[in-house]
Design an enzyme around this catalytic site. Structure first.
Site, mmCIF file in Angstrom:
data_model
loop_
_atom_site.group_PDB
_atom_site.id
_atom_site.type_symbol
_atom_site.label_atom_id
_atom_site.label_comp_id
_atom_site.label_asym_id
_atom_site.label_seq_id
_atom_site.Cartn_x
_atom_site.Cartn_y
_atom_site.Cartn_z
ATOM 1 N N SER A 1 -10.045 63.678 -38.506
ATOM 2 C CA SER A 1 -10.894 64.800 -38.128
ATOM 3 C C SER A 1 -11.757 64.503 -36.912
ATOM 4 C CB SER A 1 -11.746 65.230 -39.326
ATOM 5 O OG SER A 1 -12.425 66.428 -39.025
ATOM 6 N N HIS A 2 -13.067 64.543 -37.095
ATOM 7 C CA HIS A 2 -13.995 64.395 -35.985
ATOM 8 C C HIS A 2 -14.405 62.939 -35.772
ATOM 9 C CE1 HIS A 2 -15.742 64.962 -39.861
ATOM 10 N NE2 HIS A 2 -16.768 64.237 -39.472
ATOM 11 N N ASP B 1 -13.028 70.030 -32.689
ATOM 12 C CA ASP B 1 -13.064 68.598 -32.995
ATOM 13 C C ASP B 1 -11.691 67.948 -32.866
ATOM 14 O OD1 ASP B 1 -11.897 69.726 -35.242
ATOM 15 O OD2 ASP B 1 -12.692 68.183 -36.566
ATOM 16 N N ASP C 1 -9.141 67.240 -34.769
ATOM 17 C CA ASP C 1 -7.925 67.864 -35.291
ATOM 18 C C ASP C 1 -7.964 69.391 -35.221
ATOM 19 O OD1 ASP C 1 -9.945 67.907 -37.234
ATOM 20 O OD2 ASP C 1 -8.496 68.045 -38.868
ATOM 21 N N ASP D 1 -10.066 71.768 -36.396
ATOM 22 C CA ASP D 1 -10.486 72.698 -37.451
ATOM 23 C C ASP D 1 -11.963 73.079 -37.359
ATOM 24 O OD1 ASP D 1 -11.365 70.243 -38.306
ATOM 25 O OD2 ASP D 1 -10.432 70.336 -40.293
ATOM 26 N N ARG D 2 -12.744 72.344 -36.575
ATOM 27 C CA ARG D 2 -14.169 72.687 -36.460
ATOM 28 C C ARG D 2 -14.449 73.430 -35.153
ATOM 29 N NH1 ARG D 2 -17.958 67.932 -38.879
ATOM 30 N NH2 ARG D 2 -16.745 67.584 -40.776
ATOM 31 N N LYS E 1 -9.889 75.297 -42.341
ATOM 32 C CA LYS E 1 -10.803 75.886 -41.379
ATOM 33 C C LYS E 1 -10.129 75.839 -40.015
ATOM 34 C CE LYS E 1 -13.231 71.511 -41.536
ATOM 35 N NZ LYS E 1 -14.035 70.827 -42.534
HETATM 36 C C1 G1P Z 1 -17.976 66.659 -44.066
HETATM 37 C C2 G1P Z 1 -18.684 67.991 -44.033
HETATM 38 C C3 G1P Z 1 -17.978 68.968 -44.938
HETATM 39 C C4 G1P Z 1 -16.510 69.061 -44.547
HETATM 40 C C5 G1P Z 1 -15.881 67.674 -44.529
HETATM 41 C C6 G1P Z 1 -14.462 67.698 -44.020
HETATM 42 O O1 G1P Z 1 -17.987 66.153 -45.359
HETATM 43 O O2 G1P Z 1 -20.031 67.869 -44.398
HETATM 44 O O3 G1P Z 1 -18.600 70.214 -44.843
HETATM 45 O O4 G1P Z 1 -15.800 69.853 -45.451
HETATM 46 O O5 G1P Z 1 -16.642 66.822 -43.670
HETATM 47 O O6 G1P Z 1 -14.397 68.175 -42.707
HETATM 48 P P1 G1P Z 1 -19.057 65.066 -45.862
HETATM 49 O O7 G1P Z 1 -18.974 63.905 -44.909
HETATM 50 O O8 G1P Z 1 -20.388 65.732 -45.780
HETATM 51 O O9 G1P Z 1 -18.635 64.752 -47.264
HETATM 52 ZN ZN ZN Z 2 -11.673 68.271 -38.365
#
Ligand code: G1P
Ligand code: ZN
Length: 541
Positions: A113-114, A277, A279, A281-282, A376
């Protein structure tokens, strides 16, 4: 033809998560990725025989290597077809779409992800099911159990395929189809939004800046924004996905997308700014001179969604994660549709979307989406904003001000304390839980606690219960603080503190000023400094 390779279990996949996220160096250990992929395939039982599997990732370091391994393993495990994005690229929402459109059994999405990428950074694999969404607990529990007992993985002897050439090849009797990473997704977006109206706005001088953060959305944004909608070349910045994201942290927030923020606050800013981000999705949404919090963005998108063709018939419901501000609830109330409050994580929305109970969902962490896929979707949010701006003729700031005038304003911030020793973070949460019952009636920094609880959620679609989803402290007058530990980090613990204050009439104040007393109360209640040794959060979003 099928080769059985002996292996031993590793024990460190976090239970309850739909994937595995670790440092690249950990993934590079012998059998490591293979163990996880085989654990996924074994969890699918005989169901996979003759089925289609989608594979793609965000292009980060190790993406191509793991895809080649997974293709050979899919052939050995009985899949009939693998559909893979060109160059190994599929954004997470695009992968969700391909799984749904191809009637695939599921997909492997390779991403962290990010989180940063590169040889010393993060990698991840997660499994999505046939609805295109993250695997539910039933499946993830089976995967987790398999990782603890695995003794062999299966593969075929075959060369790497050419991931860059579109078309079909055969691997160990299985068909592998390399598809255009962008085409199906771009077509889906064009079916949801009024591209003609956005194009007209662009022709009329509407400008934007999109920061792809050297991550997966570059090719998607270039095709959709520049080629199809006619934004000027160069509108998409950092548009080439790089294995290490150019050394940057591909998290579209005010810290890591600061350049975009500064551009949008400048006098010659474009009309609209956005970022996505690693991948895809954000999303981050900033108008000229106006940052929109993700919680507000969810509420504003829901309130104006009817301006886009796909949502012209109205919304079935709006869902938000518990730490997300209650701004969206007010929109649901006005629209006379249900509002759902779920635990953090997209998988909880999947059930509501599948059941047709909600249409739009969002999280404070910059995830927004709808029932068009089961993840997302960063570019979807950008395009819905563009559609709303084009159809209404308003500016981002205008949309925001009108929204607050109608609904009031939820001032909101999240404070993250990163890399806290796990024992210390756990102790903070344990202390909080121990005193929950005594909090109501007590006063902290001038704020009196009305209720305090540990959020538990009963899924309305299957009655399953998820407990311990975060400590909520509600103050008299409607302010709130939420404490929870991140479930996605790869080193130490991250404490997240979510701060919110509602005002019906103070619509133009500064957020830090409006939240100051809640911040002080949060520290008093949880003993953040005392437990973590920190006096300041590492990241404020
Ligand atoms: C974080 C975000 C959450 C999101 C997740 C996956 O998780 O807070 O909203 O769904 O990344 O992208 P967290 O690190 O808080 O568990
Ligand atoms: Zn992501």
């Amino acid at each position: 033809m099928i080769k059985t390779v002996a292996t031993e279990p590793y024990l460190d996949q976090k239970p309850g998560t739909s994937g595995l996220r670790k440092k690249v160096r950990v993934f590079q250990q012998p059998h490591y990725a293979e163990n996880f992929v085989q654990s996924v395939f074994d969890a699918l039982g005989d169901e996979k025989t003759g089925q289609t599997l989608v594979i793609g990732g965000d292009g980060r370091f190790l993406n191509r290597e793991v895809i080649q391994v997974a293709i050979r393993m899919a052939a050995a495990n009985g899949f009939a077809r693998v559909v893979v994005g060109q160059g190994g690229i599929l954004s997470t929402p695009a992968a969700s779409n391909v799984i749904r459109q191809r009637g695939a059994l599921g997909g492997l999405v390779l991403s962290a992800s990010h989180n940063p990428g590169g040889p010393d950074e993060d990698f991840g694999i997660k499994y999505n099911i046939s609805n295109g969404g993250p695997a539910p607990e039933k499946v993830t529990d089976a995967i987790h159990a398999n990782t603890k007992s695995i003794s062999r993985w299966l593969t075929v002897e075959a060369d790497d395929i050419n991931l860059d050439t579109l078309g079909e090849v055969t691997v160990g009797g299985m068909t592998v189809e390399v598809i255009d990473s962008v085409a199906d997704y771009a077509a889906l977006m064009e079916s949801l939004f009024d591209f003609a109206a956005i194009k007209r706005a662009v022709e009329g001088g509407f400008t934007m800046s999109f920061d792809a953060m050297s991550a997966v959305t570059g090719p998607y944004a270039t095709e959709i924004l520049e080629k199809r909608l006619g934004f000027a070349p160069g509108t998409v910045k950092n548009g080439t996905p790089l294995p290490d994201f150019g050394g940057h942290h591909p998290d579209p927030n005010l810290v890591h997308a600061k350049e975009l923020y500064d551009r949008m606050m400048a006098p010659d800013a474009p009309d609209f700014g956005a970022a996505s981000d690693g991948d895809g999705d954000r999303n981050l949404i900033i108008g000229r001179g106006r940052f929109i919090t993700p919680s507000d963005s969810l509420a504003m998108l829901a309130a104006n969604a009817h301006l886009a063709p796909a949502y012209a018939g109205g919304l079935k419901g709006i869902a938000r994660s518990m730490p997300t501000s209650a701004a969206a609830d007010r929109v649901a109330e006005k629209l006379g549709i249900p509002a759902y409050e779920t635990p953090t994580g997209w998988k909880f929305f999947g059930n509501l979307l599948d059941a047709g109970m909600a249409t739009i969902c969002g999280e404070e962490s910059a995830g927004t989406g709808s029932d068009h896929v089961r993840e997302k979707d960063g570019l979807w949010a950008v395009l819905l904003w563009l559609n709303i701006l084009a159809a209404s003729g308003k500016s981002v700031d205008g949309i925001a001000r009108d929204h607050w005038a109608t609904y009031g304003r939820n001032y909101y911030a999240r404070h993250d304390y990163e890399g806290v020793e796990s024992e210390r973070a756990d102790a903070l949460m344990a202390d909080l839980r121990a005193k929950l019952l005594t909090l109501p009636g007590e006063t902290f920094a001038g704020l009196t606690v009305e209720t305090a609880d540990d959020f538990a959620y009963t899924d309305p679609t299957d009655q399953s219960v998820s407990r311990n989803q975060g400590i909520r402290v509600l103050f008299q007058g409607g302010s709130r603080v939420v404490f929870r530990l991140s479930g996605t980090g790869t080193s130490g613990a991250t404490l997240r503190v979510y701060l919110e204050r509602y005002s019906a009439d103070q619509l133009d104040r500064e957020t830090p000023e409006m939240l100051a007393d809640i911040i002080a109360a949060a520290d008093e209640i949880a003993g953040i400094t005392q437990h973590t040794g920190r006096t300041e959060p590492d990241v404020v979003t």
